[in-house]
Design a protein around this motif. Sequence first.
Motif, short mmCIF file in Angstrom:
data_model
loop_
_atom_site.label_atom_id
_atom_site.label_comp_id
_atom_site.label_asym_id
_atom_site.label_seq_id
_atom_site.Cartn_x
_atom_site.Cartn_y
_atom_site.Cartn_z
N ALA A 1 0.83 -1.21 0.00
CA ALA A 1 0.00 0.00 0.00
C ALA A 1 0.86 1.26 0.00
O ALA A 1 0.54 2.24 -0.67
CB ALA A 1 -0.92 0.00 1.21
N PHE A 2 1.97 1.21 0.73
CA PHE A 2 2.81 2.41 0.78
C PHE A 2 3.52 2.63 -0.56
O PHE A 2 3.73 3.77 -0.98
CB PHE A 2 3.82 2.32 1.93
N GLU A 3 3.87 1.54 -1.21
CA GLU A 3 4.46 1.69 -2.55
C GLU A 3 3.43 2.30 -3.51
O GLU A 3 3.76 3.19 -4.31
CB GLU A 3 4.94 0.34 -3.09
N ALA A 4 2.18 1.82 -3.39
CA ALA A 4 1.12 2.38 -4.24
C ALA A 4 0.94 3.87 -3.96
O ALA A 4 0.81 4.69 -4.88
CB ALA A 4 -0.19 1.63 -3.98
N LEU A 5 0.96 4.22 -2.68
CA LEU A 5 0.79 5.63 -2.31
C LEU A 5 1.96 6.47 -2.82
O LEU A 5 1.76 7.57 -3.35
CB LEU A 5 0.67 5.74 -0.78
N THR A 6 3.18 5.94 -2.67
CA THR A 6 4.35 6.70 -3.11
C THR A 6 4.30 6.96 -4.61
O THR A 6 4.56 8.07 -5.08
CB THR A 6 5.64 5.94 -2.75
N ARG A 7 3.91 5.93 -5.34
CA ARG A 7 3.85 6.11 -6.81
C ARG A 7 2.76 7.12 -7.18
O ARG A 7 2.95 7.98 -8.04
CB ARG A 7 3.58 4.76 -7.50
N ALA A 8 1.63 7.01 -6.50
CA ALA A 8 0.51 7.93 -6.83
C ALA A 8 0.84 9.36 -6.43
O ALA A 8 0.45 10.31 -7.11
CB ALA A 8 -0.76 7.45 -6.12
N ALA A 9 1.56 9.52 -5.32
CA ALA A 9 1.75 10.86 -4.76
C ALA A 9 2.98 11.58 -5.32
O ALA A 9 3.08 12.80 -5.20
CB ALA A 9 1.88 10.76 -3.24
N THR A 10 3.91 10.85 -5.91
CA THR A 10 5.17 11.47 -6.32
C THR A 10 5.00 12.65 -7.29
O THR A 10 5.61 13.70 -7.09
CB THR A 10 6.12 10.40 -6.90
N PRO A 11 4.15 12.54 -8.32
CA PRO A 11 4.00 13.72 -9.20
C PRO A 11 3.50 14.96 -8.45
O PRO A 11 4.01 16.07 -8.68
CB PRO A 11 2.98 13.24 -10.24
N LEU A 12 2.53 14.77 -7.56
CA LEU A 12 2.03 15.91 -6.77
C LEU A 12 3.14 16.50 -5.91
O LEU A 12 3.32 17.72 -5.85
CB LEU A 12 0.86 15.44 -5.88
N LEU A 13 3.89 15.62 -5.25
CA LEU A 13 4.93 16.12 -4.35
C LEU A 13 6.07 16.79 -5.13
O LEU A 13 6.65 17.77 -4.67
CB LEU A 13 5.46 14.98 -3.47
N LEU A 14 6.38 16.24 -6.30
CA LEU A 14 7.41 16.90 -7.12
C LEU A 14 6.98 18.31 -7.48
O LEU A 14 7.79 19.24 -7.53
CB LEU A 14 7.66 16.09 -8.40
N PHE A 15 5.68 18.48 -7.73
CA PHE A 15 5.16 19.81 -8.01
C PHE A 15 5.28 20.71 -6.77
O PHE A 15 5.63 21.88 -6.88
CB PHE A 15 3.70 19.69 -8.46
N GLN A 16 4.99 20.13 -5.63
CA GLN A 16 5.01 20.94 -4.41
C GLN A 16 6.43 21.35 -3.98
O GLN A 16 6.59 22.31 -3.25
CB GLN A 16 4.32 20.18 -3.26
N VAL A 17 7.43 20.61 -4.41
CA VAL A 17 8.81 20.98 -4.05
C VAL A 17 9.55 21.55 -5.26
O VAL A 17 10.77 21.47 -5.35
CB VAL A 17 9.60 19.77 -3.46
N ARG A 18 8.81 22.16 -6.16
CA ARG A 18 9.39 22.62 -7.42
C ARG A 18 10.41 23.73 -7.25
O ARG A 18 11.17 24.03 -8.17
CB ARG A 18 8.29 23.06 -8.39
N TYR A 19 10.43 24.40 -6.10
CA TYR A 19 11.38 25.48 -5.89
C TYR A 19 12.78 24.95 -5.60
O TYR A 19 13.74 25.71 -5.62
CB TYR A 19 10.92 26.37 -4.73
N PHE A 20 12.90 23.65 -5.32
CA PHE A 20 14.25 23.08 -5.11
C PHE A 20 14.94 22.89 -6.46
O PHE A 20 14.27 22.68 -7.47
CB PHE A 20 14.15 21.72 -4.42
N PRO A 21 16.25 22.95 -6.46
CA PRO A 21 16.96 22.63 -7.70
C PRO A 21 16.58 21.22 -8.17
O PRO A 21 16.36 20.33 -7.33
CB PRO A 21 18.44 22.67 -7.30
N GLN A 22 16.50 21.04 -9.45
CA GLN A 22 16.03 19.77 -10.03
C GLN A 22 16.67 18.52 -9.41
O GLN A 22 15.96 17.58 -9.05
CB GLN A 22 16.27 19.80 -11.55
#
Lengths: 208, 255
Positions: free
Chosen positions: B96-117
């Motif tokens: 379940a946590f792997e499923a959550l990580t995969r689902a959430a990663t695009p959203l979280l990448l957007f939320q931390v977009r101010y960090f260097p790539q």
Amino acid sequence: MTAKPNRRPTLDEVLADIATLPAAPVGSDLREWINRYPQFKTEIIDFVTDLADMETFAAPVTTTNDEVDLIVNRTMSRVQQIMDEEKQTSPLTDLLMDIKAAGHDLDSFQRQVGIDRSLLTCLANRFVRPSTIPYLLISLIATALNRRIEAVREYFLLPMQINAAAYKSKKPPRPQQQDFSVLIGYADLDEIKKSEWLSQPPDPELGG
Amino acid sequence: MTQADNNDPYETKPTDSLAASLQPAQKMTNLPPLATGRRRPEVEEELVKWHQMSETDQDTALRAETEGHRLWSHEALVHICRQAYKAGDNKRLNLAFEALTRAATPLLLFQVRYFPQPERGDQVQEIMLRLFKAITVEKADFAEFSFAAFGKRRAVELFRSYKARFEAVHDRIEPDQDGDPVDELPGTAHDAEMLALYSIAREKLPANLRTVFLQYYKLGLNMDEIAAQHGITASAVGKRLKKATDMLSHSGDTK
């Protein structure tokens, strides 16, 4: 959202509320928050400033499948490590539950360890005299459960586990622990496997 | 004042055909209430469906999620992780946590977009590990209430930590003594042009100028309020604003 009717919300709850907004509150919306929670004025402004700074950042974000795969793999590797560490330090209190938690069903666990269901039940309820349990069996169980050997030993040194119905009966049974070698005699294992187990020395750390 | 977070471009809803094919819930399952508020109705509905599925179907659905199919909302997946942890079912928790990580990663990448790539992946991993920790200490109610808000809060924490580590070094010490009023300072808060310049050239400003600039132009605070927040005079605030706008304007001119 997080505000409780009978008490004043904490700073954490107020900031959590602000985080649920679609965008950082500005102008009159921000003043409304500050007026509502004047005791957190400084923290609210700091939080909203950072939120606004993040939201203002305009760099485009492109996400690739490879990037997601990499993050998932690295995160899950770390999660597995955390789970293993937690498990290593927590005591073993329920063998059957631990078997399931380790990703086995009872049949696959029996096959991996080389015992049958009757032996497993006796081990789970600690009906086996600890001093007669082979070191090899302790070691195989610890490996299958990804546990320290000491944790498995400690489990078998706990008192026998008698089911609740037995406690309630007028004449409760008084089971006694049996030697491992006796239980092997009743096990549904082939003779070769039985001989292998009978030739194994008991674990000296359990008094064998 | 609160409302559901509905503007994140990566906050997707479970619209996949498999989820859609599930029969409507016949009756509500007794879901444990959240300390932080009520789940969204659509999440409750998802969870009712989840609890009506057989274990085999649940595992199948989670595996599909780990393969990239979006069947469940982030909040539902947090709930499933928490249930698995409470039941001591590490195998299910892992899945379940792997499923959550995969689902959430695009959203979280957007939320931390101010960090260097190159650092964004690390920050996403850090947020997910904080969530995992929260699950194991029974403190994941907020994530189950609104995962996007949970991610946003953790992202702000990481942002502050990042600023403290890397940006404070470049802060300039601004003289705070009173001076002449800054006549040239634009008078209108929320100045769209200035904010547009800011979004392009924010990294050119030291942190102390950036903060004052945002509080004036974005948050709409007046100079007295900003001065009180920073323990400096209104005049010093004016000087910082003037300096920031000059730097941004110059930056805009050179582009």
